[in-house]
Scaffold this motif. Structure first.
Motif, short mmCIF file in Angstrom:
data_model
loop_
_atom_site.label_atom_id
_atom_site.label_comp_id
_atom_site.label_asym_id
_atom_site.label_seq_id
_atom_site.Cartn_x
_atom_site.Cartn_y
_atom_site.Cartn_z
N CYS A 1 0.81 -1.21 0.00
CA CYS A 1 0.00 0.00 0.00
C CYS A 1 0.85 1.26 0.00
O CYS A 1 0.51 2.25 -0.67
N PHE B 1 -4.33 4.58 0.15
CA PHE B 1 -3.20 3.65 0.25
C PHE B 1 -2.32 3.95 1.45
O PHE B 1 -1.91 3.04 2.17
N CYS C 1 -2.31 -2.13 -6.52
CA CYS C 1 -2.71 -0.95 -5.74
C CYS C 1 -2.66 0.32 -6.58
O CYS C 1 -3.68 0.93 -6.87
N TYR D 1 -6.56 -0.11 -8.07
CA TYR D 1 -7.55 0.56 -7.24
C TYR D 1 -7.83 1.98 -7.72
O TYR D 1 -8.93 2.50 -7.54
#
Length: 291
Positions: A42, A192, A229, A233
């Protein structure tokens, strides 16, 4: 219509990235713990978006300072909310992957496609009969694809994956609420770092990170951090703008199909007739939602 097609294609790309990332997550667990894995991935995802934000940054129009303050407040609210929920969902998923088979993990995690329309009933987003039919068709497809041994028993890992699916359901709905109001890339970056910091707290209290093990897991971490990520996302937030969250969840659930297809093409894993039928049913469900 053009916007919906564009959003659908973006979410399909998201599902593709996530489908391949499932392999990276499984491999990463051979070297490091779930909290360590998610904390690093993240933070990597947040760092890779900083230069993107700087490049895409545009000058604010004169006299828009008050609006800018309102946008920042909404942006941080959305980013923090998404980050907290993502932390819960992603760590539950990692713990579930450690104990459950790949088939069960894929099936239970993707059950958010059922949970979202159910949750939607309580928040005024009532899906039509066609979407309910597509959800049911997609669930049957996922069962044929993922439950290879035909068994269906509830274990501790299954409960964690069910809770993971519930958390991802709320994540999709929160993104649906905030994405039209804020800059998607900035909100993704905030979520994140929030998820990374919270996962790092769990890492410090429950795990003992080892530099050599982290170095051994560099490739899964890079893929999960930069692509799953940083790209995946963020595309989810951008793609969900102007599209029904139930349809969005159906498209993103194709990650289980793409994961199986990637194993077939890249690793030479042969799909059985039952698994191929499952893929077909899921694709049909997605196509119907677009008609």
């Amino acid at each position: 219509m053009k916007q919906q097609i564009k959003s659908s294609l973006i979410l399909l790309l998201t599902a593709t990235i996530w489908g391949v990332a499932f392999v990276a997550q499984s491999v990463g667990m051979e070297y490091i713990g779930p909290f360590t894995f998610n904390a690093i991935r993240c933070v990597l995802g947040g760092l890779v978006l900083i230069p993107v934000i700087l490049v895409l940054k545009k000058k604010k129009e004169t006299g828009a300072e008050n609006q800018e303050k309102e946008d920042k407040k909404t942006l941080w609210a959305g980013g923090i909310a998404c980050g907290v929920i993502l932390c819960i969902a992603s760590n539950l998923q990692q713990f579930g992957i450690m104990e459950a088979s790949v088939g069960k993990s894929g099936f239970f995690t993707a059950l958010y496609i059922v949970m979202i329309p159910v949750i939607g009933i309580f928040i005024g987003k009532r899906p039509g009969i066609k979407l309910w039919f597509c959800v049911a068709l997609a669930v049957v497809g996922m069962y044929l694809l993922c439950m290879k041994d035909g068994s269906f028993t509830i274990e501790r890992a299954d409960i964690m994956l069910l809770l993971c699916a519930l958390a991802f359901s709320f994540h999709i709905l929160v993104v649906d609420y905030f994405s039209p109001k804020v800059d998607g890339v900035k909100m993704s970056c905030i979520q994140f770092f929030v998820c990374g910091v919270l996962s790092a707290v769990g890492m410090l209290f429950t795990e003992t990170p080892d530099i050599s093990n982290i170095q051994a897991a560099w490739l899964p971490l890079l893929y999960a951090g930069l692509l799953s990520c940083g790209v995946g996302y963020t595309l989810q937030i951008v793609g969900q703008k102007g599209i029904n969250p139930v349809i969005a969840s159906l498209i993103m659930s194709l990650e289980s199909v793409i994961s199986a297809l990637a194993g077939w093409v890249i690793l030479g894993q042969v799909l059985s007739p039952k698994e191929i039928l499952g893929c077909v049913l899921m694709f049909v469900a997605i196509i119907i939602t677009q008609i």
